[in-house]
Every structure is written in C-alpha cells, then in structure tokens.
Scaffold this motif. Structure first.
Motif, PDB file in Angstrom:
ATOM      1  N   LEU A   1      47.414  29.562  32.781  1.00 48.66           N
ATOM      2  CA  LEU A   1      46.210  29.957  33.645  1.00 48.66           C
ATOM      3  C   LEU A   1      46.488  31.569  33.911  1.00 48.66           C
ATOM      4  O   LEU A   1      47.436  31.868  34.467  1.00 48.66           O
ATOM      5  N   PRO A   2      45.427  32.435  33.694  1.00 53.35           N
ATOM      6  CA  PRO A   2      46.000  34.181  34.337  1.00 53.35           C
ATOM      7  C   PRO A   2      46.138  33.851  35.376  1.00 53.35           C
ATOM      8  O   PRO A   2      47.008  35.358  35.263  1.00 53.35           O
ATOM      9  N   TYR A   3      46.071  34.139  36.291  1.00 53.11           N
ATOM     10  CA  TYR A   3      46.598  34.011  37.637  1.00 53.11           C
ATOM     11  C   TYR A   3      47.871  33.502  37.643  1.00 53.11           C
ATOM     12  O   TYR A   3      48.964  34.503  38.114  1.00 53.11           O
ATOM     13  N   SER A   4      48.680  32.857  36.524  1.00 54.28           N
ATOM     14  CA  SER A   4      49.951  32.381  36.489  1.00 54.28           C
ATOM     15  C   SER A   4      50.550  33.704  35.843  1.00 54.28           C
ATOM     16  O   SER A   4      51.813  33.966  36.030  1.00 54.28           O
TER      17      SER A   4
ATOM     18  N   GLY B   1      36.030  38.272  36.773  1.00 47.05           N
ATOM     19  CA  GLY B   1      36.522  38.789  37.690  1.00 47.05           C
ATOM     20  C   GLY B   1      36.507  40.229  36.830  1.00 47.05           C
ATOM     21  O   GLY B   1      35.337  40.790  37.180  1.00 47.05           O
ATOM     22  N   HIS B   2      37.895  40.579  37.594  1.00 45.67           N
ATOM     23  CA  HIS B   2      37.802  42.885  37.182  1.00 45.67           C
ATOM     24  C   HIS B   2      38.775  42.866  36.663  1.00 45.67           C
ATOM     25  O   HIS B   2      40.106  42.926  37.694  1.00 45.67           O
ATOM     26  N   GLY B   3      38.833  43.600  35.383  1.00 41.82           N
ATOM     27  CA  GLY B   3      39.730  44.478  35.110  1.00 41.82           C
ATOM     28  C   GLY B   3      41.419  43.700  33.954  1.00 41.82           C
ATOM     29  O   GLY B   3      41.326  42.414  34.583  1.00 41.82           O
ATOM     30  N   GLY B   4      41.988  43.504  33.555  1.00 41.59           N
ATOM     31  CA  GLY B   4      43.160  43.998  32.855  1.00 41.59           C
ATOM     32  C   GLY B   4      42.661  42.831  32.105  1.00 41.59           C
ATOM     33  O   GLY B   4      41.721  42.626  31.440  1.00 41.59           O
ATOM     34  N   LYS B   5      44.526  42.775  31.012  1.00 38.88           N
ATOM     35  CA  LYS B   5      43.896  41.945  30.201  1.00 38.88           C
ATOM     36  C   LYS B   5      43.529  40.514  29.919  1.00 38.88           C
ATOM     37  O   LYS B   5      42.992  40.375  28.980  1.00 38.88           O
ATOM     38  N   TYR B   6      43.096  39.960  31.321  1.00 39.67           N
ATOM     39  CA  TYR B   6      42.918  38.199  31.782  1.00 39.67           C
ATOM     40  C   TYR B   6      41.627  38.564  32.227  1.00 39.67           C
ATOM     41  O   TYR B   6      41.164  37.149  32.742  1.00 39.67           O
ATOM     42  N   ASN B   7      41.313  39.476  32.464  1.00 40.53           N
ATOM     43  CA  ASN B   7      40.314  39.446  33.526  1.00 40.53           C
ATOM     44  C   ASN B   7      39.926  38.765  34.876  1.00 40.53           C
ATOM     45  O   ASN B   7      39.282  38.490  35.546  1.00 40.53           O
ATOM     46  N   TYR B   8      41.510  39.476  35.409  1.00 41.49           N
ATOM     47  CA  TYR B   8      41.880  39.107  36.704  1.00 41.49           C
ATOM     48  C   TYR B   8      42.827  39.367  37.864  1.00 41.49           C
ATOM     49  O   TYR B   8      43.528  40.161  36.925  1.00 41.49           O
TER      50      TYR B   8
ATOM     51  N   VAL C   1      36.141  28.990  28.930  1.00 42.37           N
ATOM     52  CA  VAL C   1      37.430  27.829  29.741  1.00 42.37           C
ATOM     53  C   VAL C   1      37.660  28.352  30.986  1.00 42.37           C
ATOM     54  O   VAL C   1      37.168  27.738  31.607  1.00 42.37           O
ATOM     55  N   ILE C   2      37.885  29.133  31.604  1.00 45.19           N
ATOM     56  CA  ILE C   2      38.428  30.136  32.727  1.00 45.19           C
ATOM     57  C   ILE C   2      37.610  30.381  33.298  1.00 45.19           C
ATOM     58  O   ILE C   2      36.729  31.550  33.259  1.00 45.19           O
ATOM     59  N   TRP C   3      36.515  29.469  35.348  1.00 43.20           N
ATOM     60  CA  TRP C   3      35.815  30.380  35.252  1.00 43.20           C
ATOM     61  C   TRP C   3      36.628  32.322  36.406  1.00 43.20           C
ATOM     62  O   TRP C   3      35.862  33.186  35.373  1.00 43.20           O
ATOM     63  N   ASP C   4      37.721  31.414  37.159  1.00 42.85           N
ATOM     64  CA  ASP C   4      38.234  32.786  37.143  1.00 42.85           C
ATOM     65  C   ASP C   4      39.596  33.604  37.640  1.00 42.85           C
ATOM     66  O   ASP C   4      39.828  33.805  38.573  1.00 42.85           O
ATOM     67  N   GLY C   5      40.437  32.879  36.691  1.00 45.42           N
ATOM     68  CA  GLY C   5      41.493  32.731  36.667  1.00 45.42           C
ATOM     69  C   GLY C   5      42.407  31.967  37.142  1.00 45.42           C
ATOM     70  O   GLY C   5      43.333  31.746  36.850  1.00 45.42           O
TER      71      GLY C   5
END
Length: 390
Positions: free
Chosen positions: A232-235, A312-319, A349-353
């Motif tokens: 997950l982008p979050y992790s 999302g907003h910004g960064g490598k993962y848009n998170y 696949v991933i909606w919001d990180g």
C-alpha cells in the motif's frame, strides 16, 4: 469508462497463487443457501458509512463512480461487501451507526473505518484508529438483535425496517478486520518481531467475538484474511523502509511478512473455531493472494500504476497523509480541492493510498465468489454448508 470493465472480468480465474485446490464446486449436490440477511464486522475494507456517521462524512470525490456522491465508503464506488450483497440479491448494508435513511430489514453493518480487533489505547484524533473495535461491534450486534425484535413487534415502520427473528440464524456473517492492528504496532515503533508477538492476543480476541456471535445464533461465517500491507502507498510512504526490504515488484517485504504471519495464525484460529463451534459453517477466504496478485501483476488484468493512488496529492505515490483524498485548502477565501481523483479510476487499483478502487474490489469479488480462494472451496452462495474437517 464503459470500455474498461470487460478487460477485468473473469481474467482472474486463470491465475492461482494460493495453496488451495482450484475446485470450487465440490458441493455440487448441495443446494444454494438462502441468506436473507448479512451482518458485517470489520474496518474500512467493508465500512459502508459507520465512521462517516460518527465522525463526519468521507468527502468527495469518494463515491463518485457508482453512487455519484460520498456514500460513507472510502473508495470511488462499491466495496467487496457491496458486491457480496448484490450477488445474494440483497440491498447494500446500512451502517449500524447511521441514523438517517437506514434500512436494516436485510442486515446491518457494524464495521467502521480504522477499526481494530484489539481496543487501542489512543483516541481517534491521536492515531486515526476508530474506537469501534471488534469487541464493541459484537456488543452492538447483540444489542441490535435484542432491540430490533422488541421494536419490530410494535409493527408499522419498524416491521419493514428491521429483520425478522429467524434471519439471525439464517444470515451470512462476514468479517474483514486485522489490517489496522498490524499497522498500529508499527506506528508505536515496534519491530516486525514485536508486532508478530501481539498476533496471538489479536486472534484470541477475534475468536472471542466469533464465539459471541455464534452464541447469539450466528451459524454461517465468511472470514477474509488481511491484505498485503507492504504493497500500500500508505505503508511505503509512512514507514522507514530500506531498499533491501523492497521486493522485486515494489512491495515492502517486512510488512507483507507480518500480514502473512497474521493470516497463517488466523487460519489456525479458524480451524480451532470449527472444532469449538460444531454447528458453524466457517469459510476462510484468501484475500491476500488476490490483492498481492492484482497489485504485482496489474497490467495483466488491465490495470495501471498499481502503487500510485488515484485520489491524492503529490509525491511518488500520489499520497500525502496530511492531504488525503478530498483534502481542501482555502485560496482567497474560497475552498479548493487539492487532492482530487484521477481521470479514470476504472483502470487503477488503489484509490486513496490505503483503500481499493471499485474496479479492483469488483475484480477481487469475481475471484472469490465461486470459492476458488476459499477454505473449504465452497462458493459464496453455498457458504451455509458445513464440511467436516480432519
């Protein structure tokens, strides 16, 4: 986009990454179950409005694809639990905590985003975790069962909005929880081994909740294991991860290792529950294999950029944890959304990180519905049938 969904349909039936036999129709002589209701327990993977009702709505653009407005779900559209309800011919589940416009005649949803199995020693504002842990959800279920019948007997509107008494024993009980318990440990700077040490207690409390539901009459359980937290982008954005810890696909191995450890112990707990609850039909569903396959082989199934959040907003993962999906800033006195949706969620696949898109949820549901990723390998519509285990 109307042209995309067909690319996802049925493709997953060609894959196999788990250890279960690909023979879902083993109970071919048994009849389909008639589930008149669903009672769901879990976290954001299956929350249809609980957290929104208690702490404020999931903001736009959540819900944009199917509902065309925020609908209490952390996704652009439907969740796996919504597809489960659809397939059984039942309405979408109303959140137990939602007092406006709810219809509980065919079940209720006790899940809230951020829920954990074990109660957390933090407030929601401190950690983001919901205070509605699994033990609270099971108490809410018990209270709902009792009070719904008292009010239903009064007739009128209550009779149409609350379930019949026999629905509780005939219902499907779906559970998807545990992911937040794992990340909670990392937020407290625990090592992977320390998080693993907490798993037996997590599953002890999980089993207690299932036993309580069984004591109240629940008999058919559909239990999801947890997904690959390390993908997950979050992790990937939040936790300290070295290059050596990234696998060949881009997922963080230590976090996925913990998820797999949890799932192994969850499966063992389910085996024990089958012994302890002889009248229960308990289906264990391998969601991990599907989510990992979808993320790591996204292109094969018509998806793009599996590690980049659609909203999302910004960064490598848009998170960005401080500017999540739907986040706004004020410019010259006017609120402006700066964490908006991507152009085409149907190929993401991933909606919001943290959570999956409707297209991904639909793809996953299409793989689990026929029992290919279940133990025992029974289709969803036959999950009321017990199978004797050695």
């Amino acid at each position: 986009m109307g042209s995309h969904p067909p690319r996802h349909v049925m493709l997953g039936l060609l894959i196999w990454t788990g250890s279960l036999p690909l023979g879902p129709l083993m109970l071919s002589t048994a009849s389909s179950c008639n589930f008149p209701a669903i009672f769901n327990f879990g976290d954001s993977n299956s929350d249809t409005g609980g957290l929104s009702a208690a702490f404020g709505p999931a903001p736009s653009p959540n819900g944009e694809t199917h509902f065309h407005h925020p609908a209490g779900r952390y996704s652009d559209g439907r969740l796996i639990i919504d597809f489960i309800a659809e397939s059984l011919g039942l309405p979408y589940l109303s959140a137990y905590l939602d007092s406006v416009g709810s219809n509980f005649s065919h079940g209720a949803n006790f899940a809230t985003a951020g829920s954990t199995i074990r109660p957390q020693n933090t407030t929601k504002s401190q950690s983001g975790y919901s205070p509605i842990s699994l033990d609270v959800q099971s108490v809410q279920y018990s209270d709902f069962k009792k009070r719904s019948q008292i009010h239903r007997s009064q007739g009128g509107i209550f009779e149409t909005l609350l379930p019949k008494a026999d629905y509780f024993s005939k219902a499907l009980y779906t559970i998807d929880i545990g992911q937040n318990d794992l990340t909670a440990g990392y937020k407290l700077n625990m090592t992977t081994e320390q998080v693993k040490e907490n798993v037996p207690d997590m599953l002890g409390q999980f089993s207690s909740a299932v036993k309580q539901i069984y004591a109240e009459g629940g008999r058919s359980f559909w239990i999801h294991n947890t997904g690959p937290v390390g993908c997950l982008p979050y992790s990937l954005d939040k936790f300290l991860i070295t290059a050596a810890q990234i696998d060949k696909y881009g997922c963080a191995s230590p976090f996925d290792e913990v998820s797999q450890f949890f799932n192994q112990k969850l499966k063992e707990a389910v085996v024990q529950l089958r012994k302890d609850l002889p009248q229960a039909a308990i289906t264990f569903v391998d969601i991990y294999s599907l989510k990992y396959t979808l993320i790591t082989q996204a292109k094969k199934f018509g998806f793009e950029q599996p590690f980049v959040a659609c909203c999302g907003h910004g960064g490598k993962y848009n998170y960005n944890s401080a500017r999540r999906c739907g986040a706004k800033i004020t410019v010259n006195g006017t609120e402006v959304v700066i964490a908006n949706s991507c152009k085409d969620p149907s190929v993401r696949v991933i909606w919001d990180g943290v959570h999956f898109t409707e297209a991904a949820n639909k793809w996953i549901f299409q793989q689990i519905a026929n029992g290919s990723f279940s133990d025992p390998p029974v289709p969803l519509k036959m999950a009321c049938h017990r199978k004797d285990h050695p």
